[in-house]
Design a protein around this motif. Structure first.
Motif, PDB file in Angstrom:
ATOM      1  N   GLY A   1      -0.981  -1.889  -6.325  1.00 13.22           N
ATOM      2  CA  GLY A   1      -2.268  -1.354  -5.887  1.00 13.22           C
ATOM      3  C   GLY A   1      -3.177  -0.920  -7.012  1.00 13.22           C
ATOM      4  O   GLY A   1      -4.259  -0.385  -6.752  1.00 13.22           O
ATOM      5  N   THR A   2      -2.781  -1.146  -8.273  1.00 14.18           N
ATOM      6  CA  THR A   2      -3.618  -0.777  -9.420  1.00 14.18           C
ATOM      7  C   THR A   2      -3.974  -2.029 -10.218  1.00 14.18           C
ATOM      8  O   THR A   2      -3.421  -3.116  -9.997  1.00 14.18           O
ATOM      9  CB  THR A   2      -2.886   0.218 -10.330  1.00 14.18           C
ATOM     10  OG1 THR A   2      -1.754  -0.430 -10.932  1.00 14.18           O
ATOM     11  CG2 THR A   2      -2.392   1.425  -9.534  1.00 14.18           C
ATOM     12  N   ASN A   3      -4.894  -1.874 -11.193  1.00 13.99           N
ATOM     13  CA  ASN A   3      -5.275  -2.999 -12.051  1.00 13.99           C
ATOM     14  C   ASN A   3      -4.142  -3.424 -12.979  1.00 13.99           C
ATOM     15  O   ASN A   3      -4.113  -4.560 -13.459  1.00 13.99           O
ATOM     16  CB  ASN A   3      -6.514  -2.618 -12.877  1.00 13.99           C
ATOM     17  CG  ASN A   3      -7.745  -2.409 -12.005  1.00 13.99           C
ATOM     18  OD1 ASN A   3      -7.877  -3.035 -10.950  1.00 13.99           O
ATOM     19  ND2 ASN A   3      -8.635  -1.521 -12.415  1.00 13.99           N
ATOM     20  N   ARG A   4      -3.208  -2.514 -13.251  1.00 17.56           N
ATOM     21  CA  ARG A   4      -2.080  -2.845 -14.133  1.00 17.56           C
ATOM     22  C   ARG A   4      -1.127  -3.835 -13.484  1.00 17.56           C
ATOM     23  O   ARG A   4      -0.306  -4.443 -14.165  1.00 17.56           O
ATOM     24  CB  ARG A   4      -1.320  -1.568 -14.503  1.00 17.56           C
ATOM     25  CG  ARG A   4      -2.129  -0.611 -15.376  1.00 17.56           C
ATOM     26  CD  ARG A   4      -1.341   0.642 -15.730  1.00 17.56           C
ATOM     27  NE  ARG A   4      -1.119   1.499 -14.572  1.00 17.56           N
ATOM     28  CZ  ARG A   4       0.065   1.721 -14.018  1.00 17.56           C
ATOM     29  NH1 ARG A   4       1.142   1.111 -14.490  1.00 17.56           N
ATOM     30  NH2 ARG A   4       0.176   2.512 -12.988  1.00 17.56           N
ATOM     31  N   PHE A   5      -1.217  -3.967 -12.180  1.00 18.52           N
ATOM     32  CA  PHE A   5      -0.283  -4.849 -11.478  1.00 18.52           C
ATOM     33  C   PHE A   5      -0.412  -6.286 -11.971  1.00 18.52           C
ATOM     34  O   PHE A   5       0.589  -6.958 -12.246  1.00 18.52           O
ATOM     35  CB  PHE A   5      -0.550  -4.777  -9.969  1.00 18.52           C
ATOM     36  CG  PHE A   5       0.454  -5.526  -9.137  1.00 18.52           C
ATOM     37  CD1 PHE A   5       1.682  -4.985  -8.836  1.00 18.52           C
ATOM     38  CD2 PHE A   5       0.160  -6.801  -8.650  1.00 18.52           C
ATOM     39  CE1 PHE A   5       2.612  -5.678  -8.069  1.00 18.52           C
ATOM     40  CE2 PHE A   5       1.066  -7.501  -7.892  1.00 18.52           C
ATOM     41  CZ  PHE A   5       2.301  -6.931  -7.591  1.00 18.52           C
TER      42      PHE A   5
ATOM     43  N   LYS B   1       3.955   9.095  -5.881  1.00 15.60           N
ATOM     44  CA  LYS B   1       3.917   9.895  -7.086  1.00 15.60           C
ATOM     45  C   LYS B   1       5.262  10.594  -7.233  1.00 15.60           C
ATOM     46  O   LYS B   1       5.695  11.317  -6.348  1.00 15.60           O
ATOM     47  CB  LYS B   1       2.795  10.942  -7.006  1.00 15.60           C
ATOM     48  CG  LYS B   1       1.402  10.318  -6.955  1.00 15.60           C
ATOM     49  CD  LYS B   1       0.340  11.380  -6.925  1.00 15.60           C
ATOM     50  CE  LYS B   1      -1.047  10.751  -6.876  1.00 15.60           C
ATOM     51  NZ  LYS B   1      -2.108  11.769  -6.813  1.00 15.60           N
TER      52      LYS B   1
ATOM     53  N   ALA C   1       3.207  -0.116 -10.337  1.00 12.99           N
ATOM     54  CA  ALA C   1       1.811  -0.509 -10.567  1.00 12.99           C
ATOM     55  C   ALA C   1       1.157  -1.109  -9.337  1.00 12.99           C
ATOM     56  O   ALA C   1      -0.003  -1.522  -9.389  1.00 12.99           O
ATOM     57  CB  ALA C   1       1.741  -1.513 -11.722  1.00 12.99           C
TER      58      ALA C   1
ATOM     59  N   LYS D   1       1.222   2.531  -3.391  1.00 10.76           N
ATOM     60  CA  LYS D   1       0.002   2.853  -4.124  1.00 10.76           C
ATOM     61  C   LYS D   1      -0.128   4.353  -4.333  1.00 10.76           C
ATOM     62  O   LYS D   1      -0.566   4.808  -5.388  1.00 10.76           O
ATOM     63  CB  LYS D   1      -1.208   2.308  -3.354  1.00 10.76           C
ATOM     64  CG  LYS D   1      -2.527   2.500  -4.095  1.00 10.76           C
ATOM     65  CD  LYS D   1      -3.654   1.886  -3.289  1.00 10.76           C
ATOM     66  CE  LYS D   1      -4.985   2.062  -4.004  1.00 10.76           C
ATOM     67  NZ  LYS D   1      -6.076   1.442  -3.259  1.00 10.76           N
ATOM     68  N   ASP D   2       0.255   5.119  -3.326  1.00  7.64           N
ATOM     69  CA  ASP D   2       0.104   6.568  -3.401  1.00  7.64           C
ATOM     70  C   ASP D   2       1.389   7.272  -3.806  1.00  7.64           C
ATOM     71  O   ASP D   2       1.475   8.502  -3.717  1.00  7.64           O
ATOM     72  CB  ASP D   2      -0.362   7.114  -2.039  1.00  7.64           C
ATOM     73  CG  ASP D   2      -1.680   6.506  -1.630  1.00  7.64           C
ATOM     74  OD1 ASP D   2      -2.500   6.265  -2.526  1.00  7.64           O
ATOM     75  OD2 ASP D   2      -1.870   6.259  -0.429  1.00  7.64           O
TER      76      ASP D   2
ATOM     77  N   LYS E   1       0.809  -1.202   0.000  1.00  4.75           N
ATOM     78  CA  LYS E   1       0.000   0.000   0.000  1.00  4.75           C
ATOM     79  C   LYS E   1       0.847   1.259   0.000  1.00  4.75           C
ATOM     80  O   LYS E   1       0.444   2.296  -0.490  1.00  4.75           O
ATOM     81  CB  LYS E   1      -0.925  -0.010   1.223  1.00  4.75           C
ATOM     82  CG  LYS E   1      -1.982   1.081   1.154  1.00  4.75           C
ATOM     83  CD  LYS E   1      -2.924   0.944   2.308  1.00  4.75           C
ATOM     84  CE  LYS E   1      -3.987   2.016   2.232  1.00  4.75           C
ATOM     85  NZ  LYS E   1      -4.931   1.919   3.317  1.00  4.75           N
TER      86      LYS E   1
END
Length: 408
Positions: A67-71, A8, A65, A5-6, A2
């Motif tokens: 925490g995202t669908n791309r993972f 940036k 990626a 996930k954030d 997690k």
């Protein structure tokens, strides 16, 4: 994970900066597939290196990626590369699955974790079964432990990540609780000020207006009202002092709660025996004992290197006794045990305790044991507070020093 996930980044990053050198260390193991690929020739070697390069791309992308669908997309590409290299080149490329096993452990969702792990196990098993006759039983026996470790490592990584996440959530919850406590304390202070001073100040205002009106018509009545204003203002001052005293006073039950929070935050096991609500003790003595407990617990956390701390509270026939024992490194030198002025905070404790005739001592015994003794004073008659203060002042600091067992 997690925490990624954030994440940036302001610009281009090879890997997330918050992970430090950890992602780079894993790249050491990519040297083995590269060395194996050098044994190939021509087009087969070129295609093989293209797959390894794509594998490195998936390795990087999986960090960003998380925490995202791309993972799952990048994870599937990575598993497909391992499958192709293991089927059409050599079964030893299944060892690249250690990279994939690490990323599978990042899943917090049980369903996604199970699906990915099952697919990974199938991709690892098929090349091994296909090449079983070529490898022989010795090679299979050699590879089997590594395969088992590879398939079980996602469980360990997932458990570790889950624990870190729970610790983070616990720290956030504790911070929120402290903020709520502070907010509630502010509300309590506001209520106390409103309920106590609000009425008193309103009364002073009304009487002041009355004095202004009576000054010319009835001077004697005005003087009487002025004296009433003085009495009311003294009552207001007394109320302010009581409020401030309530804010500053530490109590033993509250300090025990704080001690448990501090010790457990430092991974020190906390235990307490005895009743912290000492019967018949004065507010001053209660406050001083609480402050000494706070100092003792701080010393345990900062200096003892202990894993356990036991706090014992006793009400004996002629004294109250508080002891703080830990299983740490003990006192560094004998002088610390003999003199309250040399050890961490002992001088401050002794000075506080001298005000109420108490003493403090510390000794090494499978760690450090700090004992605080406060005598129980039984009053035979109700004394005037002014007389009591004068008596205490007349005895002076020398008497307090004798009572505490050392000269201030």
């Amino acid at each position: 994970m997690k925490k990624l996930k954030d994440a940036k980044s302001a610009g281009f990053e090879v890997f997330p900066t918050q992970l430090g050198i950890f992602p780079y260390l894993w790249l050491i193991y990519i040297a083995l597939p590269i060395i194996n690929m050098l044994s190939e020739e021509g087009l087969k070697m070129g295609i093989g290196f293209a797959f390894i390069t794509l594998f490195l791309v998936t390795y990087r992308q999986l960090y960003f990626a998380a925490g995202t669908n791309r993972f799952f997309v990048w994870l599937s590409v990575q598993m497909s590369i391992i499958f192709i290299l293991s089927m059409w080149y050599h079964p030893s490329y299944i060892y690249m699955g250690f990279f994939t096993a690490n990323f599978i452990g990042w899943y917090t969702d049980r369903r996604k974790f199970t699906i990915s792990l099952v697919l990974f196990a199938i991709i690892e098993a098929i090349p091994l079964i296909k090449s079983a006759s070529m490898l022989g039983w010795r090679d299979l026996a050699f590879m089997s432990p590594f395969i088992l470790i590879m398939l079980s490592s996602p469980f360990a990584i997932r458990s570790l990540n889950r624990r870190q996440q729970l610790e983070k959530e616990l720290a956030q919850a504790n911070e929120q609780i402290h903020n709520l406590i502070k907010g509630e304390e502010r509300m309590r202070i506001a209520r106390d000020l409103h309920d106590t001073l609000g009425h008193t100040l309103s009364l002073i205002t009304l009487k002041s207006q009355l004095v202004e009106k009576l000054a010319a018509k009835n001077p004697e009545k005005a003087q009487l009202e002025a004296r009433e204003i003085q009495n009311t203002s003294r009552a207001a001052l007394r109320q302010v002092r009581e409020l401030v005293s309530d804010m500053r006073t530490a109590t033993l039950p509250e300090e025990l709660v704080e001690a448990q929070i501090i010790l457990e935050s430092a991974d020190i096991q906390f235990s307490c025996t005895g009743n912290p609500k000492l019967e018949g003790i004065s507010d001053l003595a209660h406050n001083i004992i609480s402050l000494c407990l706070r100092e003792a617990v701080t010393n345990v956390v900062k200096h003892s290197q202990a894993s356990q701390c036991q706090i014992t509270i006793e009400s004996l026939e002629n004294e109250w006794r508080l002891s703080v024992a830990d299983n740490g490194i003990g006192l560094i030198c004998k002088e610390e045990a003999g003199s309250p002025s040399n050890s961490n905070g002992l001088k401050g404790m002794a000075e506080r305790l001298s005000l109420i005739g108490g003493t403090v001592e510390a000794r090494s015994e499978q760690g450090t044991i700090l004992s605080i003794h406060v005598p129980i004073i039984i009053k035979n008659r109700k004394e005037d507070p002014t007389h009591e203060h004068q008596s205490a002042d007349s005895r002076g600091p020398a008497h307090a020093a004798r009572r505490s067992g050392f000269l201030a």
